[in-house]
Write a protein that holds these residues in place. Structure first.
Motif, mmCIF file in Angstrom:
data_model
loop_
_atom_site.group_PDB
_atom_site.id
_atom_site.type_symbol
_atom_site.label_atom_id
_atom_site.label_comp_id
_atom_site.label_asym_id
_atom_site.label_seq_id
_atom_site.Cartn_x
_atom_site.Cartn_y
_atom_site.Cartn_z
ATOM 1 N N ASP A 30 -7.249 -1.763 -0.160
ATOM 2 C CA ASP A 30 -7.624 -3.013 0.516
ATOM 3 C C ASP A 30 -6.640 -3.357 1.632
ATOM 4 O O ASP A 30 -7.048 -3.797 2.704
ATOM 5 C CB ASP A 30 -7.728 -4.165 -0.474
ATOM 6 N N LEU A 31 -5.359 -3.150 1.386
ATOM 7 C CA LEU A 31 -4.364 -3.418 2.427
ATOM 8 C C LEU A 31 -4.588 -2.519 3.637
ATOM 9 O O LEU A 31 -4.520 -2.963 4.776
ATOM 10 C CB LEU A 31 -2.950 -3.181 1.894
ATOM 11 N N TRP A 32 -4.845 -1.249 3.375
ATOM 12 C CA TRP A 32 -4.997 -0.269 4.453
ATOM 13 C C TRP A 32 -6.268 -0.515 5.260
ATOM 14 O O TRP A 32 -6.289 -0.358 6.474
ATOM 15 C CB TRP A 32 -5.001 1.132 3.860
ATOM 16 N N SER A 83 -7.810 -7.913 8.390
ATOM 17 C CA SER A 83 -7.797 -9.370 8.349
ATOM 18 C C SER A 83 -6.875 -9.921 7.254
ATOM 19 O O SER A 83 -6.547 -11.099 7.272
ATOM 20 C CB SER A 83 -9.220 -9.911 8.141
ATOM 21 N N VAL A 84 -6.459 -9.076 6.320
ATOM 22 C CA VAL A 84 -5.602 -9.562 5.231
ATOM 23 C C VAL A 84 -4.209 -8.941 5.224
ATOM 24 O O VAL A 84 -3.393 -9.289 4.388
ATOM 25 C CB VAL A 84 -6.253 -9.337 3.843
ATOM 26 N N THR A 120 3.039 -4.203 7.338
ATOM 27 C CA THR A 120 2.731 -3.890 5.941
ATOM 28 C C THR A 120 1.877 -2.633 5.858
ATOM 29 O O THR A 120 2.135 -1.748 5.040
ATOM 30 C CB THR A 120 2.007 -5.074 5.267
ATOM 31 N N ALA A 121 0.868 -2.535 6.716
ATOM 32 C CA ALA A 121 0.020 -1.341 6.730
ATOM 33 C C ALA A 121 0.846 -0.110 7.102
ATOM 34 O O ALA A 121 0.696 0.958 6.497
ATOM 35 C CB ALA A 121 -1.144 -1.528 7.691
ATOM 36 N N ALA A 122 1.734 -0.238 8.063
ATOM 37 C CA ALA A 122 2.556 0.895 8.496
ATOM 38 C C ALA A 122 3.476 1.376 7.380
ATOM 39 O O ALA A 122 3.813 2.562 7.321
ATOM 40 C CB ALA A 122 3.363 0.518 9.738
#
Length: 78
Positions: free
Chosen positions: A44-46, A50-51, A56-58
């Motif tokens: 979900d993070l990746w 929008s969230v 954080t994704a990196a």
């Protein structure tokens, strides 16, 4: 990651990108890079910009844990 888009001549093109990172200790003897393997709990993070913020994704772009993959010798015919 993949995308379908229209080329300059109107043809539909499907493109793909494989995100890589430095190899884990398990794969380093084979190659210095490996595909990023996003753990299921981080899907979900990746996938949802929008969230999650870009930093954080990196942080998910990291070598897989050393015990996640196994390497086995194969013939050069592969």
């Amino acid at each position: 990651m993949w995308e379908t888009w229209m080329g300059p001549n109107g043809e539909e093109l499907e493109t793909v990108c494989i995100v890589t990172t430095t190899a884990s200790r398990t794969l380093r003897p084979i190659h210095d890079r490996m595909p990023v393997i996003v753990p299921p709990e981080a899907f979900d993070l990746w996938l949802d910009a929008s969230v999650v913020d870009a930093l954080t994704a990196a942080a998910l772009i990291a070598p897989a844990p050393d015990d996640l993959l196994e390497a086995h010798p194969v013939s050069t015919a592969v």
